[in-house]
Design a protein around this motif. Structure first.
Motif, PDB file in Angstrom:
ATOM      1  N   ARG A 274      -0.460  -2.063  -4.849  1.00 40.86           N
ATOM      2  CA  ARG A 274       0.478  -2.897  -5.895  1.00 40.86           C
ATOM      3  C   ARG A 274       0.717  -4.233  -5.192  1.00 40.86           C
ATOM      4  NH1 ARG A 274       4.203  -0.669  -9.876  1.00 40.86           N
ATOM      5  NH2 ARG A 274       5.515  -2.394  -9.190  1.00 40.86           N
ATOM      6  N   ALA A 275       0.588  -5.318  -6.166  1.00 40.29           N
ATOM      7  CA  ALA A 275       0.632  -6.589  -5.626  1.00 40.29           C
ATOM      8  C   ALA A 275       1.416  -7.586  -6.677  1.00 40.29           C
ATOM      9  CB  ALA A 275      -0.713  -7.329  -5.559  1.00 40.29           C
ATOM     10  N   ALA A 276       2.021  -8.293  -6.080  1.00 40.28           N
ATOM     11  CA  ALA A 276       2.871  -9.373  -6.846  1.00 40.28           C
ATOM     12  C   ALA A 276       2.913 -10.878  -6.196  1.00 40.28           C
ATOM     13  CB  ALA A 276       4.461  -9.007  -6.883  1.00 40.28           C
ATOM     14  N   ILE A 277       2.845 -11.751  -7.126  1.00 39.54           N
ATOM     15  CA  ILE A 277       2.929 -13.107  -6.755  1.00 39.54           C
ATOM     16  C   ILE A 277       4.289 -13.678  -7.088  1.00 39.54           C
ATOM     17  CG2 ILE A 277       1.976 -15.367  -7.295  1.00 39.54           C
ATOM     18  CD1 ILE A 277      -0.791 -13.855  -7.676  1.00 39.54           C
TER      19      ILE A 277
ATOM     20  N   PRO B  50      16.686  -2.967  -8.011  1.00 36.67           N
ATOM     21  CA  PRO B  50      17.572  -2.249  -7.167  1.00 36.67           C
ATOM     22  C   PRO B  50      17.708  -3.028  -5.596  1.00 36.67           C
ATOM     23  CG  PRO B  50      15.771  -1.072  -6.884  1.00 36.67           C
ATOM     24  CD  PRO B  50      15.489  -2.003  -8.201  1.00 36.67           C
ATOM     25  N   PRO B  51      18.979  -2.800  -4.861  1.00 37.29           N
ATOM     26  CA  PRO B  51      19.234  -3.633  -3.864  1.00 37.29           C
ATOM     27  C   PRO B  51      18.343  -3.445  -2.691  1.00 37.29           C
ATOM     28  CG  PRO B  51      21.451  -2.524  -4.533  1.00 37.29           C
ATOM     29  CD  PRO B  51      20.168  -2.108  -5.368  1.00 37.29           C
ATOM     30  N   ALA B  52      17.394  -2.382  -2.863  1.00 37.59           N
ATOM     31  CA  ALA B  52      16.453  -1.835  -1.628  1.00 37.59           C
ATOM     32  C   ALA B  52      15.350  -2.701  -1.729  1.00 37.59           C
ATOM     33  CB  ALA B  52      15.941  -0.452  -2.021  1.00 37.59           C
ATOM     34  N   ALA B  53      15.150  -3.538  -2.637  1.00 38.59           N
ATOM     35  CA  ALA B  53      14.020  -4.407  -3.114  1.00 38.59           C
ATOM     36  C   ALA B  53      14.398  -5.675  -1.999  1.00 38.59           C
ATOM     37  CB  ALA B  53      13.811  -4.806  -4.381  1.00 38.59           C
TER      38      ALA B  53
ATOM     39  N   VAL C 189       9.078  -7.371  -6.025  1.00 36.47           N
ATOM     40  CA  VAL C 189       8.426  -7.040  -7.326  1.00 36.47           C
ATOM     41  C   VAL C 189       7.194  -6.146  -7.109  1.00 36.47           C
ATOM     42  CG1 VAL C 189       7.261  -8.255  -9.261  1.00 36.47           C
ATOM     43  CG2 VAL C 189       9.112  -9.236  -8.176  1.00 36.47           C
ATOM     44  N   ALA C 190       6.563  -6.267  -5.974  1.00 36.71           N
ATOM     45  CA  ALA C 190       5.386  -5.527  -5.590  1.00 36.71           C
ATOM     46  C   ALA C 190       5.855  -4.115  -5.461  1.00 36.71           C
ATOM     47  CB  ALA C 190       4.500  -5.851  -4.296  1.00 36.71           C
ATOM     48  N   ARG C 191       7.073  -3.932  -4.997  1.00 34.74           N
ATOM     49  CA  ARG C 191       7.750  -2.410  -4.946  1.00 34.74           C
ATOM     50  C   ARG C 191       8.196  -1.985  -6.205  1.00 34.74           C
ATOM     51  NH1 ARG C 191       8.151  -0.244   0.737  1.00 34.74           N
ATOM     52  NH2 ARG C 191       6.764  -1.790   1.673  1.00 34.74           N
ATOM     53  N   PHE C 192       8.954  -2.887  -6.739  1.00 32.84           N
ATOM     54  CA  PHE C 192      10.073  -2.191  -7.787  1.00 32.84           C
ATOM     55  C   PHE C 192       9.923  -2.921  -8.943  1.00 32.84           C
ATOM     56  CE2 PHE C 192      12.084  -1.679  -3.514  1.00 32.84           C
ATOM     57  CZ  PHE C 192      12.340  -0.473  -3.703  1.00 32.84           C
ATOM     58  N   GLY C 193       9.097  -3.915  -9.067  1.00 33.58           N
ATOM     59  CA  GLY C 193       8.773  -4.747 -10.333  1.00 33.58           C
ATOM     60  C   GLY C 193       8.100  -3.750 -11.418  1.00 33.58           C
ATOM     61  N   ARG C 194       8.801  -3.968 -12.730  1.00 32.47           N
ATOM     62  CA  ARG C 194       8.265  -3.051 -13.861  1.00 32.47           C
ATOM     63  C   ARG C 194       7.653  -4.060 -14.890  1.00 32.47           C
ATOM     64  NH1 ARG C 194       9.322   1.837 -12.905  1.00 32.47           N
ATOM     65  NH2 ARG C 194      10.913   2.351 -11.519  1.00 32.47           N
TER      66      ARG C 194
ATOM     67  N   PHE D 165       0.695  -1.212  -0.141  1.00 28.62           N
ATOM     68  CA  PHE D 165      -0.075   0.061   0.203  1.00 28.62           C
ATOM     69  C   PHE D 165       1.004   1.250   0.096  1.00 28.62           C
ATOM     70  CE2 PHE D 165      -2.239  -3.484   1.836  1.00 28.62           C
ATOM     71  CZ  PHE D 165      -3.500  -3.312   1.325  1.00 28.62           C
ATOM     72  N   ARG D 166       0.860   1.874  -1.299  1.00 23.94           N
ATOM     73  CA  ARG D 166       1.847   3.098  -1.397  1.00 23.94           C
ATOM     74  C   ARG D 166       1.391   4.236  -0.350  1.00 23.94           C
ATOM     75  NH1 ARG D 166       3.506   4.064  -7.484  1.00 23.94           N
ATOM     76  NH2 ARG D 166       1.164   2.957  -7.608  1.00 23.94           N
ATOM     77  N   HIS D 167       0.211   4.450  -0.325  1.00 26.02           N
ATOM     78  CA  HIS D 167      -0.285   5.578   0.502  1.00 26.02           C
ATOM     79  C   HIS D 167      -1.492   5.006   1.471  1.00 26.02           C
ATOM     80  CE1 HIS D 167       0.995   7.165  -3.484  1.00 26.02           C
ATOM     81  NE2 HIS D 167       1.729   7.812  -2.764  1.00 26.02           N
ATOM     82  N   LEU D 168      -0.785   4.566   2.593  1.00 27.14           N
ATOM     83  CA  LEU D 168      -1.908   3.626   3.301  1.00 27.14           C
ATOM     84  C   LEU D 168      -2.928   4.671   4.141  1.00 27.14           C
ATOM     85  CD1 LEU D 168      -3.132   1.130   4.177  1.00 27.14           C
ATOM     86  CD2 LEU D 168      -1.349   0.834   5.911  1.00 27.14           C
TER      87      LEU D 168
END
Lengths: 241, 493
Positions: B134-137, B170-173, B147-152, B5-8
Motif C-alpha cells: 500500500r502506498a501513499a504520497i 486513528p492515533p496509531a497512524a 495514509v499508507a496504513r490507515f488512509g481510506r 508492505f503488509r505481509h512482507l
C-alpha cells in the motif's frame, strides 16, 4: 682522386641514411649513453634512441646481466627526469640493486602480467606515451608483425624501447633497430683484492640496421661503462666482406 | 511517499514456496521460553491470528495452520532489497523498520506523467511481483506513513492538506509508542482530530514530548531527515533509452553522451573523477555494472572514454539495456594548471603517464602495477615496500653500501653445497641439476631476522661467481654447525 671518390661515397651513404629516416647526429649527441666505441657501430656513430632494441638472453644468469646492462643505459636515458616502465612476466627485478646502476628505483614502474599478449599490448600503449624515458618489456617470443607495431609506435613518440627475450630458441627476424646479446664474464679482481670485481659482460651486437656488428667486453665501473677490449669482431666481418 | 508492505515476510515465503498460497501459515520465533508469532499470512490473519500472539494459541484457533521458523533479520534484508529495487524510481530511498519504505520523490513523478501515474506504476509492479503493498504520497513523511496504513479515501494527499488528511485517522497512524496509544484510548481520543487542536501545553504534560514531535512532523512543522539506503552520489548522470540497446556501438554512444554531461558537471565544480561506475539496467530486470578508476582526478572525456572502451566488452546486454546510469563514486579537487609552451620531462608527475597507467589498470588490473620505495629493513624481502600512489616519494634514501642482486627470486630456492670449511663460502653448488664451481666469493654478510616480526634463524649471504662468470647470491640458513640449509636467492648482473 681516390680521396674524392671516398668523399662522394660517404656523402651518398649519409644521404641514404637520411632518406631512411636517420637524423644526422647533432654535435652534442656523441657519446650519449656512455658506451664508448660501441656507439661507433651504429649509423652516424650515435646510439639510436627512439627505437626498439632487442636483447636476447638464454638463461637467468644472462637475464640478470642483460638487466644490469639496460639499467646502465637507463641511467643516462633517465637523466632528464623521465620515468620508466618495466613490464615483465614475473616479478623478479630487485629495486634496491637498481640504485647501484645509477637510477632512482622509485622512478621505475613495474608491471607484472602473465601473458605475452598483455606485455606487448601494454608496451605498445606505453611506447606511444612521449613522457616516458624508456619502456622495457620481457617476452618469450616476438614475431615480425609485433615488432613492427612497436617500431611504428615509437616513431611518433621517440621513446626508447627494449625487448628482453627470455628464450633459448633462435630468434627470427624483427623490425628492431638492433639485436644484442649480453653474457656475463668472470670479473677481474680489483687491485689484487680477493673477492668479486666489477660486473663484466661480453656485449655482442648480432644485428644492427645500417651499422656494423661487433663484440666488446665491458665493465660497469663506479657508475659508468668502461671498455676492456675493443671490437675484435669487426676485423673478422671485414675479412669475410 | 511511503510504501507499506503488509505481509512482507509471508509474501516472500509464498513466492519461494507456491504451495503455501493455499493454507494459512505463521512464522514463529522463541521469546521468553515460548514460541511467538512474528508474521502471519493473509489467510492466517483472516482467521484472527496476528503477530505477537503465542504460537500455541494460534494453533488452537486454526486446525490446518502451518508453523514455520522465522529467519531472524530476514525482514530487514528483504526491505533493503526492495528499497534497492525502488532506486529505479527515485535516487533517495530510505527504509523504516520493520515494513515500510520511504521514498523522496520530489522531481521524479513527471517522468511517469503525474503523481497518480507514478503511484499506480510502482504499486502495480510490486503487486504483480507478489508483494501486498500500500502506498501513499504526501508532503511529509509522517502523513504519507499514516495514509499508507490507515488512509481510506485517497492515497495522494495534495500539498498543504496534511491536517485534513490526518483528522479522521486513528492515533496509531502517528507512529506513537504503545503506552501513549493506550492512554489515548483510555481517554477516548480515537482519532487524531480529537486532540490535534488541543493546547500543546496540555498534550505535553499528559503524553510527553514524543506525541507532539510526531504530530509536528506529520504536519510539516518539524524537519524529518531520511537516511537513504544507498547514499546519494552527488555526481550522477542517467540516460534512459527509448529502445533497448544491445550492441556495443550503442553502448559506446551512450557512454560517450553520459561522460560528456558528467565531465561538464565536474569541470564546472572544479572536480576530477577518481572512480566511476556504469550501471546498466536491463530489460530482464537485472543490472550489470562495470567500473573504472584513475590515478589522478580527471574530467577529460576522451581519456575516460578510453578507459570505458576497454570495459564495454564485459557488459552483457542480453535482451537489451533500457537505462544507463553513470555515477562518479569518488571525486577529488583538481588543480587547473596553466598549459606550458615548453613541456619538459615531468617524470612521475606527467599527466600522460597517469592516463597510461589508468588504461593499463583497466586492462590488466590495478594490483599488477607496482612501484617500490625503500623500507628501513635489512631483511631483503622487507627492504622494499610498494608505493601507495604515484605521487609518493621515498621517505629514506636507497642503500647502496651492500651488494644486492639485480634479480631476486621471489622465494629462495634450495641448493646443494659443498664447502671446504664449514664457515667458508661454498666451493661447489648444484642448482636445478647443474653443477657450478665457485671461483670467487665475497661474504658472509649476516642478516638477522627481526625478532619482533618473526621467529627463525639468521641468514649468512655470500656473493659468488662461477667458472662461466655468472654471479649468484647464496645464503646459509642458520649456523654452520647445525646441518644448515643453503639457498640461492638472486642473480647479480
Amino acid at each position: 682522386m681516390s680521396q674524392s671518390k671516398r668523399d662522394i661515397i660517404s656523402q651518398l651513404q649519409k644521404d641514404i641514411l637520411q632518406w631512411e629516416g636517420y637524423q644526422p647526429a647533432p654535435a652534442h649527441k656523441h657519446g650519449l649513453v656512455g658506451l664508448g666505441p660501441v656507439e661507433a657501430a651504429f649509423p652516424n656513430g650515435v646510439f639510436p634512441v627512439g627505437t626498439v632494441h632487442e636483447l636476447v638472453c638464454e638463461n637467468s644468469g644472462q637475464a640478470a646481466a642483460t638487466g644490469g646492462f639496460i639499467t646502465g643505459l637507463l641511467s643516462v636515458l633517465m637523466q632528464q627526469g623521465g620515468a620508466c616502465l618495466w613490464i615483465g612476466l614475473s616479478q623478479m627485478l630487485f629495486a634496491p640493486a637498481l640504485k647501484n646502476f645509477g637510477i632512482e628505483p622509485d622512478k621505475v614502474i613495474f608491471l607484472n602480467v602473465l601473458r605475452d599478449q598483455d606485455v606487448l599490448w601494454i608496451m605498445e600503449e606505453a611506447l606511444k606515451c612521449p613522457g616516458l624515458a624508456a619502456v622495457i618489456g620481457e617476452v618469450q617470443t616476438l614475431d615480425f608483425k609485433q615488432s613492427r607495431r612497436l617500431q611504428l609506435a615509437v616513431e611518433q613518440s621517440r621513446v626508447t624501447g627494449f625487448i628482453l627475450r627470455n628464450s633459448s630458441k633462435k630468434p627470427g627476424s624483427t623490425a628492431c633497430a638492433a639485436r644484442w646479446h649480453i653474457k656475463p664474464l668472470p670479473s677481474e679482481a680489483i687491485a689484487g683484492l680477493p673477492g668479486l670485481g666489477f660486473p663484466r659482460w661480453q656485449i655482442e651486437l648480432l644485428k644492427v640496421r645500417n651499422g656494423q656488428l661487433g663484440s666488446w667486453i665491458m665493465e660497469w665501473d663506479e657508475g659508468q661503462f668502461s671498455v676492456i677490449t675493443d671490437n675484435p669482431m669487426v676485423e673478422r666481418s671485414q675479412r669475410y666482406g | 511517499m511511503a510504501i507499506w508492505f503488509r505481509h512482507l515476510v509471508t509474501d516472500w515465503l509464498m513466492l519461494r514456496r507456491p504451495e503455501l498460497r493455499e493454507i494459512p501459515f505463521v512464522c514463529v520465533l522463541p521469546e521468553r521460553n515460548r514460541m511467538v508469532v512474528t508474521a502471519a499470512s493473509y489467510l492466517a490473519e483472516a482467521e484472527g491470528i496476528f503477530a505477537g500472539m503465542a504460537a500455541a494459541d494460534a494453533k488452537a484457533m486454526t486446525i490446518n495452520l502451518q508453523v514455520l521458523d522465522a529467519i531472524p533479520g530476514k525482514e530487514a534484508r528483504l526491505l533493503r532489497q526492495l528499497g534497492l529495487w525502488c532506486m529505479r524510481y527515485t535516487p533517495l530511498v530510505a527504509t523504516d523498520a520493520p515494513d515500510t519504505l520511504l521514498l523522496d520523490i520530489s522531481g521524479c513523478t513527471h517522468l511517469w506523467g503525474s503523481e497518480q501515474g507514478y503511484l499506480k506504476e510502482l504499486v502495480l509492479k510490486l503487486r504483480t511481483s507478489g508483494y501486498d503493498a500500500r502506498a501513499a504520497i504526501a508532503d511529509t513523511v509522517g502523513t504519507a506513513w499514516a495514509v499508507a496504513r490507515f488512509g481510506r479515501v485517497s492515497p495522494i494527499i495534495p500539498a498543504g492538506n496534511q491536517a485534513q488528511a490526518l483528522l479522521a485517522l486513528p492515533p496509531a497512524a502517528l507512529r506513537l509508542e504503545q503506552p501513549v496509544l493506550e492512554r489515548l484510548q483510555k481517554l477516548g481520543l480515537r482519532t487524531i482530530g480529537n486532540f490535534m487542536l488541543m493546547p500543546q501545553r496540555e498534550l505535553r504534560r499528559r503524553f510527553g514530548e514524543g506525541l507532539l514531535l510526531r504530530l509536528r512532523q506529520a504536519l510539516g512543522l518539524e524537519e524529518e531527515i531520511l537516511l537513504p539506503v544507498v547514499p546519494p552520489v552527488p555526481f550522477v548522470e542517467r540516460l534512459p533509452c527509448l529502445e533497448p540497446i544491445c550492441t556495443a556501438t550503442g553502448i559506446e554512444i551512450a557512454v560517450q553522451q553520459l561522460l560528456e554531461r558528467l565531465c561538464l558537471l565536474l569541470q564546472n565544480e572544479g572536480k576530477g573523477l577518481r572512480r566511476a561506475v556504469l550501471k546498466c539496467y536491463r530489460v530482464d530486470g537485472k543490472m550489470v555494472q562495470t567500473g573504472i578508476s584513475t590515478n589522478r582526478g580527471s574530467h577529460s572525456v576522451s581519456h575516460l572514454f578510453k578507459l570505458f572502451e576497454l570495459q564495454i566488452a564485459k557488459i552483457e546486454p542480453a535482451l537489451g539495456i533500457e537505462l544507463f546510469l553513470l555515477e562518479a563514486s569518488k571525486v577529488e579537487d583538481v588543480e587547473v594548471l596553466q598549459e606550458k609552451l615548453w613541456t619538459g620531462n615531468p617524470g612521475l608527475a606527467d599527466n600522460a603517464l597517469a592516463e597510461l597507467l589508468d588504461r593499463i589498470a583497466t586492462k590488466v588490473g590495478q594490483d599488477r602495477i607496482r612501484r617500490y620505495l625503500p623500507a628501513e629493513h635489512y631483511w631483503p624481502e622487507r627492504s622494499i615496500r610498494p608505493a601507495i600512489s604515484l605521487q609518493e616519494m621515498p621517505g629514506t634514501s636507497w642503500r647502496t653500501n651492500r651488494p644486492r642482486p639485480i634479480r631476486l627470486l621471489p622465494r629462495p630456492e634450495s641448493i646443494e653445497v659443498m664447502a671446504l670449511l664449514p664457515d667458508y663460502p661454498p666451493k661447489v653448488f648444484t642448482y636445478r641439476g647443474r653443477r657450478h664451481v665457485v671461483v670467487k666469493a665475497d661474504g658472509p654478510e649476516r642478516i638477522e631476522r627481526e625478532w619482533w616480526q618473526d621467529q627463525g634463524v639468521h641468514r649468512d649471504y655470500y656473493a659468488v661467481e662461477d667458472e662461466q662468470g655468472q654471479r649468484y647470491w647464496l645464503f646459509r640458513s642458520g649456523h654452520f654447525d647445525t646441518a644448515p640449509e643453503w639457498f640461492l636467492h638472486g642473480f647479480f648482473a
